[in-house]
Design an enzyme around this catalytic site. Structure first.
Site, short mmCIF file in Angstrom:
data_model
loop_
_atom_site.label_atom_id
_atom_site.label_comp_id
_atom_site.label_asym_id
_atom_site.label_seq_id
_atom_site.Cartn_x
_atom_site.Cartn_y
_atom_site.Cartn_z
N HIS A 229 -75.36 23.30 70.60
CA HIS A 229 -75.28 21.92 71.07
C HIS A 229 -76.56 21.46 71.75
CE1 HIS A 229 -74.11 23.73 75.02
NE2 HIS A 229 -74.66 22.64 75.50
N SER B 261 -77.08 25.44 79.94
CA SER B 261 -76.82 25.69 78.53
C SER B 261 -77.98 26.33 77.79
CB SER B 261 -76.47 24.39 77.80
OG SER B 261 -75.18 23.98 78.12
N ASP C 223 -71.08 27.33 68.52
CA ASP C 223 -72.17 26.90 69.38
C ASP C 223 -73.40 27.81 69.29
OD1 ASP C 223 -73.41 25.16 71.04
OD2 ASP C 223 -72.34 25.73 72.86
#
Length: 401
Positions: free
Chosen positions: A230, A349, A261
């Site tokens: 992402h 992330s 992901d």
């Protein structure tokens, strides 16, 4: 993530999305050293593990040694084709091996490991979870935060956040039809992925940021960055300290559709991904030595630009989650993750998880309202994309020191 228009805002995840480690790869986990022995683990990491477990640093080192020894015995059993159904670390640090039958259990015990013959086992639980995945991928259940195979409880565990949309009701009905093979846990939070807008960025792209994961090379020897899918949904150019160093090339994440992901970016000529993970001053640096997957219950740490260096334990593998888009976009079901008790927040992330010196994965997401307390052992939870799965899918070889 962008939805539709070129200038649409990127959605934030509520767990943690990795952090740009030095100029490159991330990996590292608890480590420590016995005073009378050569340095085997990072001392600061041993301190973190000791604090988490409430034991002395020497006891923490001894536990890490026992974990490594038991994993070695388990690897040998698998090489010898003993019929096993996975393994997990119990709270006391004992590696419990799920044996397929009584005969296999005898072989496990003969190897000096704890054994049990589960009522269902990994294969049946994976089958049940696959059915739930198929249900969720038709219509994302907003009221279900995550569902996963939990070897310790011998169940598929479903975490519910309270929402009661039609898709959630249908999902829970299907889940409960499996009887006690499915365990429903109430009172969980909604989840989101966690890229955040600068300042404080390390890996920047189009005005946004994530964190650098691991370096690897493809079958042709080309250098790539392995990160959370992402973070590079739109395949942007990536910059470190204002200088471009890579370009997104592949991602398996797309807002509102079935997703995994993971993603990769090609590293520009003249740049490279480092072989030491930063710990933001908490534990020096940790060298990347390999990517052997750590069993459930193993010690685990992560580096991320928002929360720095935080530690906990590996939870479950084969976890599916529903991510809520904070910009009002559609919910996204992501499969193939792993859970942990490591605390993360938005902006983490893509960053690196490590157990010992074995790279484990990249931050994907976590609870929307979670806030870490700034300490290494901040209480919390998060989800990460296992690195070994990404390496296998893209045909990559991890760069190691």
């Amino acid at each position: 993530m962008k939805h539709g228009k070129k200038n649409a805002r990127r959605y934030i995840v509520a767990a943690s999305i990795g952090a740009l480690l030095s100029a490159g790869v991330a990996t590292g986990a608890y480590a420590g050293a016995a005073e009378s022995a050569p340095l085997k683990y990072q001392p600061e990491m041993v301190q973190a593990l000791a604090t988490t477990l409430g034991v002395s640093e020497q006891e923490a080192v001894e536990r890490l040694d026992r974990e490594a020894q038991q994993q070695g015995r388990f690897a040998k059993l698998r090489a010898e084709k003993v019929s096993t159904l996975g393994a997990f670390f119990a709270k006391d640090g004992t590696l419990v091996v799920n044996a397929a039958d009584a005969e296999a259990a005898k072989e496990v015990k003969a190897a000096g490991l704890a054994a049990r013959v589960p009522e269902r086992g990994e294969g049946e639980l994976n089958r049940i979870k696959a059915q739930l995945d198929a249900k969720a991928l038709k219509s994302a259940p907003a009221g279900v935060s995550a569902w996963s195979v939990d070897l310790a409880s011998d169940t598929v565990t479903v975490e519910v956040n309270g929402a009661s949309d039609a898709a959630t009701r249908t999902f829970l009905k299907a889940a409960k039809s499996n009887g006690d093979a499915v365990r429903v846990v109430q009172g969980q939070e909604k989840l989101e992925t966690q890229a955040v807008v600068p300042p404080g960025s390390r890996m920047t792209f189009n005005g946004y940021l994530c964190s650098v994961g691991y370096g690897a090379k493809d079958r042709n020897g080309k250098q790539v960055l392995v990160t959370a899918g992402h973070c590079i949904e739109d395949l942007p150019a990536l910059a470190y300290n204002g200088t471009r160093f890579a370009k997104g090339t592949h991602t398996r994440f797309a807002l509102g559709t079935r997703s995994v992901d993971m993603g990769i970016a090609t590293v520009d000529a003249g740049h490279s991904i480092g072989l030491d993970i930063t710990t933001y001053g908490k534990a020096g640096t940790v060298a990347v030595r390999g990517s052997q997957r750590a069993p459930q219950g193993s010690a685990l740490c992560k580096a991320g630009q928002t929360t720095g260096w935080t530690c906990g334990k590996v939870g479950s593998y084969n976890v599916s989650v529903t991510y809520t888009d904070q910009n009002g976009g559609p919910d996204t079901v992501v499969t193939g993750l792993a859970s942990s008790t490591v605390c993360t927040q938005g902006g983490d992330s893509g960053g690196a998880y490590v157990s010992g010196n074995q790279a484990q994965g990249m931050t994907s997401g976590g609870p929307i309202s979670q806030r870490c307390n700034g300490q290494v052992n901040s209480p919390g939870s998060s989800y990460f994309q296992p690195l070994d799965d990404a390496l296998k899918y893209y045909g990559l070889t991890l760069n190691t020191k």
